[in-house]
Design an enzyme around this catalytic site. Sequence first.
Site, PDB file in Angstrom:
ATOM      1  N   ASN A  85       0.871  -1.178   0.000  1.00  0.00           N
ATOM      2  CA  ASN A  85       0.000   0.000   0.000  1.00  0.00           C
ATOM      3  C   ASN A  85       0.907   1.227   0.000  1.00  0.00           C
ATOM      4  O   ASN A  85       1.496   1.563   1.022  1.00  0.00           O
ATOM      5  CB  ASN A  85      -0.894  -0.033   1.253  1.00  0.00           C
ATOM      6  CG  ASN A  85      -1.709   1.236   1.391  1.00  0.00           C
ATOM      7  OD1 ASN A  85      -1.798   2.034   0.461  1.00  0.00           O
ATOM      8  ND2 ASN A  85      -2.309   1.425   2.552  1.00  0.00           N
ATOM      9  N   TRP A  86       1.014   1.857  -1.145  1.00  0.00           N
ATOM     10  CA  TRP A  86       1.949   2.979  -1.267  1.00  0.00           C
ATOM     11  C   TRP A  86       1.373   4.302  -0.769  1.00  0.00           C
ATOM     12  O   TRP A  86       2.080   5.316  -0.754  1.00  0.00           O
ATOM     13  CB  TRP A  86       2.421   3.112  -2.727  1.00  0.00           C
ATOM     14  CG  TRP A  86       3.386   2.029  -3.118  1.00  0.00           C
ATOM     15  CD1 TRP A  86       4.083   1.198  -2.275  1.00  0.00           C
ATOM     16  CD2 TRP A  86       3.788   1.669  -4.445  1.00  0.00           C
ATOM     17  NE1 TRP A  86       4.885   0.339  -2.978  1.00  0.00           N
ATOM     18  CE2 TRP A  86       4.722   0.616  -4.316  1.00  0.00           C
ATOM     19  CE3 TRP A  86       3.460   2.132  -5.713  1.00  0.00           C
ATOM     20  CZ2 TRP A  86       5.325   0.014  -5.431  1.00  0.00           C
ATOM     21  CZ3 TRP A  86       4.064   1.533  -6.823  1.00  0.00           C
ATOM     22  CH2 TRP A  86       4.985   0.498  -6.674  1.00  0.00           C
ATOM     23  N   LYS A  87       0.114   4.312  -0.408  1.00  0.00           N
ATOM     24  CA  LYS A  87      -0.494   5.539   0.135  1.00  0.00           C
ATOM     25  C   LYS A  87      -0.198   6.716  -0.808  1.00  0.00           C
ATOM     26  O   LYS A  87      -0.192   6.531  -2.010  1.00  0.00           O
ATOM     27  CB  LYS A  87       0.001   5.775   1.560  1.00  0.00           C
ATOM     28  CG  LYS A  87      -0.155   4.523   2.417  1.00  0.00           C
ATOM     29  CD  LYS A  87       0.070   4.743   3.870  1.00  0.00           C
ATOM     30  CE  LYS A  87      -0.128   3.423   4.611  1.00  0.00           C
ATOM     31  NZ  LYS A  87      -0.153   3.536   6.046  1.00  0.00           N
ATOM     32  N   SER A  95       2.911  -2.016  10.439  1.00  0.00           N
ATOM     33  CA  SER A  95       4.345  -2.097  10.721  1.00  0.00           C
ATOM     34  C   SER A  95       4.959  -3.457  10.362  1.00  0.00           C
ATOM     35  O   SER A  95       5.818  -3.968  11.073  1.00  0.00           O
ATOM     36  CB  SER A  95       4.633  -1.738  12.184  1.00  0.00           C
ATOM     37  OG  SER A  95       4.275  -0.390  12.435  1.00  0.00           O
ATOM     38  N   GLY A 133       2.053   2.413  10.770  1.00  0.00           N
ATOM     39  CA  GLY A 133       3.025   3.501  10.652  1.00  0.00           C
ATOM     40  C   GLY A 133       3.702   3.878  11.959  1.00  0.00           C
ATOM     41  O   GLY A 133       4.377   4.901  12.051  1.00  0.00           O
ATOM     42  N   GLU A 186      -6.958   4.967   7.447  1.00  0.00           N
ATOM     43  CA  GLU A 186      -6.729   6.391   7.124  1.00  0.00           C
ATOM     44  C   GLU A 186      -7.936   6.979   6.400  1.00  0.00           C
ATOM     45  O   GLU A 186      -8.280   8.149   6.591  1.00  0.00           O
ATOM     46  CB  GLU A 186      -5.442   6.530   6.290  1.00  0.00           C
ATOM     47  CG  GLU A 186      -4.211   6.359   7.165  1.00  0.00           C
ATOM     48  CD  GLU A 186      -3.008   5.743   6.461  1.00  0.00           C
ATOM     49  OE1 GLU A 186      -2.955   5.751   5.219  1.00  0.00           O
ATOM     50  OE2 GLU A 186      -2.125   5.233   7.180  1.00  0.00           O
ATOM     51  N   HIS A 229      -9.624   1.491   4.415  1.00  0.00           N
ATOM     52  CA  HIS A 229      -8.373   1.641   5.167  1.00  0.00           C
ATOM     53  C   HIS A 229      -8.598   2.599   6.333  1.00  0.00           C
ATOM     54  O   HIS A 229      -9.371   3.549   6.218  1.00  0.00           O
ATOM     55  CB  HIS A 229      -7.274   2.175   4.229  1.00  0.00           C
ATOM     56  CG  HIS A 229      -5.926   2.130   4.881  1.00  0.00           C
ATOM     57  ND1 HIS A 229      -5.501   3.113   5.728  1.00  0.00           N
ATOM     58  CD2 HIS A 229      -4.942   1.206   4.836  1.00  0.00           C
ATOM     59  CE1 HIS A 229      -4.286   2.793   6.174  1.00  0.00           C
ATOM     60  NE2 HIS A 229      -3.930   1.643   5.644  1.00  0.00           N
ATOM     61  N   GLU A 238      -5.927  -4.755  10.373  1.00  0.00           N
ATOM     62  CA  GLU A 238      -4.904  -3.744  10.609  1.00  0.00           C
ATOM     63  C   GLU A 238      -5.229  -2.986  11.894  1.00  0.00           C
ATOM     64  O   GLU A 238      -6.023  -2.042  11.865  1.00  0.00           O
ATOM     65  CB  GLU A 238      -4.859  -2.752   9.451  1.00  0.00           C
ATOM     66  CG  GLU A 238      -4.504  -3.375   8.118  1.00  0.00           C
ATOM     67  CD  GLU A 238      -3.857  -2.355   7.189  1.00  0.00           C
ATOM     68  OE1 GLU A 238      -2.740  -2.613   6.761  1.00  0.00           O
ATOM     69  OE2 GLU A 238      -4.450  -1.299   6.932  1.00  0.00           O
TER      70      GLU A 238
HETATM   71  P1  PGA Z   1       2.542   0.427   7.679  1.00  0.00           P
HETATM   72  O1  PGA Z   1       1.122   0.651   6.976  1.00  0.00           O
HETATM   73  O2  PGA Z   1       3.090  -0.874   7.151  1.00  0.00           O
HETATM   74  O3  PGA Z   1       3.362   1.610   7.285  1.00  0.00           O
HETATM   75  O4  PGA Z   1       2.292   0.348   9.165  1.00  0.00           O
HETATM   76  C1  PGA Z   1       0.235  -0.423   6.748  1.00  0.00           C
HETATM   77  C2  PGA Z   1      -1.022   0.085   6.109  1.00  0.00           C
HETATM   78  O5  PGA Z   1      -1.436   1.208   6.415  1.00  0.00           O
HETATM   79  O6  PGA Z   1      -1.642  -0.613   5.290  1.00  0.00           O
END
Ligand code: PGA
Length: 255
Positions: free
Chosen positions: A9-11, A213, A173, A97, A95, A167
């Site tokens: 997931n490159w966001k 993470s 993150g 976010e 997600h 998640e």
């Molecule tokens: P992260 O993000 O690996 O940077 O914790 C995972 C995600 O948001 O899918």
Amino acid sequence: MRTPFIAANWKMYKTVHEAVVFVKEFRKLVQDVSDVEIVVAPPFTAVHAVAEAARSSNVGVAGQDLHWEREGAFTGAVSAGMLKEAGAEYVIIGHSERRRLFGETDATVNRKLVAAIGAQLTPIVCIGETLDERERNETLPVLDRQIKQGLDGVHADQIAAMVIAYEPVWAIGTGRNATPAQAGEAHAHIRSRLRQWFGGDAAEQCHIIYGGSVKPDNIRELSSLADVDGALVGGASLDVRSFHEIVTRGRRAAV
Ligand code: PGA
């Protein structure tokens, strides 16, 4: 039999150029990997170019979100059909976010899920508790609500074909991944609810992957857990070597 599923997931990272450079190098590194389903989710702007760069490889492409309508006056939004035509085969939905920063709810997750299935995109539906919810011992009821409402009305055979990403929000993150015991408990719980609500075949075939993470040095332990079928990787997927390490270490005997 569930083949391990590992997605990047490159966001909101990587320009078209950066994304294409990544995929051109990455596809060579993983060309002999046949026992892992590998997906990258670039920003919308790079979906088409990444799909072209990944053509005839074992790397699939996902959108990071979608709108549930087919088309219309929804400034900034992208539909399932548009993603599909641009070359995506998968889409991330719900997600944390999106839930936290863009007001997504279980109800919008459900509408997006229905739209994705209708366009023959494989959904990767994200669920997970916040730190507050975990500390109040609400993790399992929160997962129940997210599954019940998010997956409402979806058929068992569609559940079987989709991916659920567990998640924990506090692990995203932060460098603080769930312990194997925490991840194992949540994944086993999700699978048992799928069994209860959608039947044994759906529960056994649906991929339940872990996100939060994930790094080259913890993927092996996480993916060795019985109900963990792979990973959704954010930060550690941005570097081609690091994501390649995760893919190779995340292989396991399919269950
Ligand atoms: P992260 O993000 O690996 O940077 O914790 C995972 C995600 O948001 O899918």
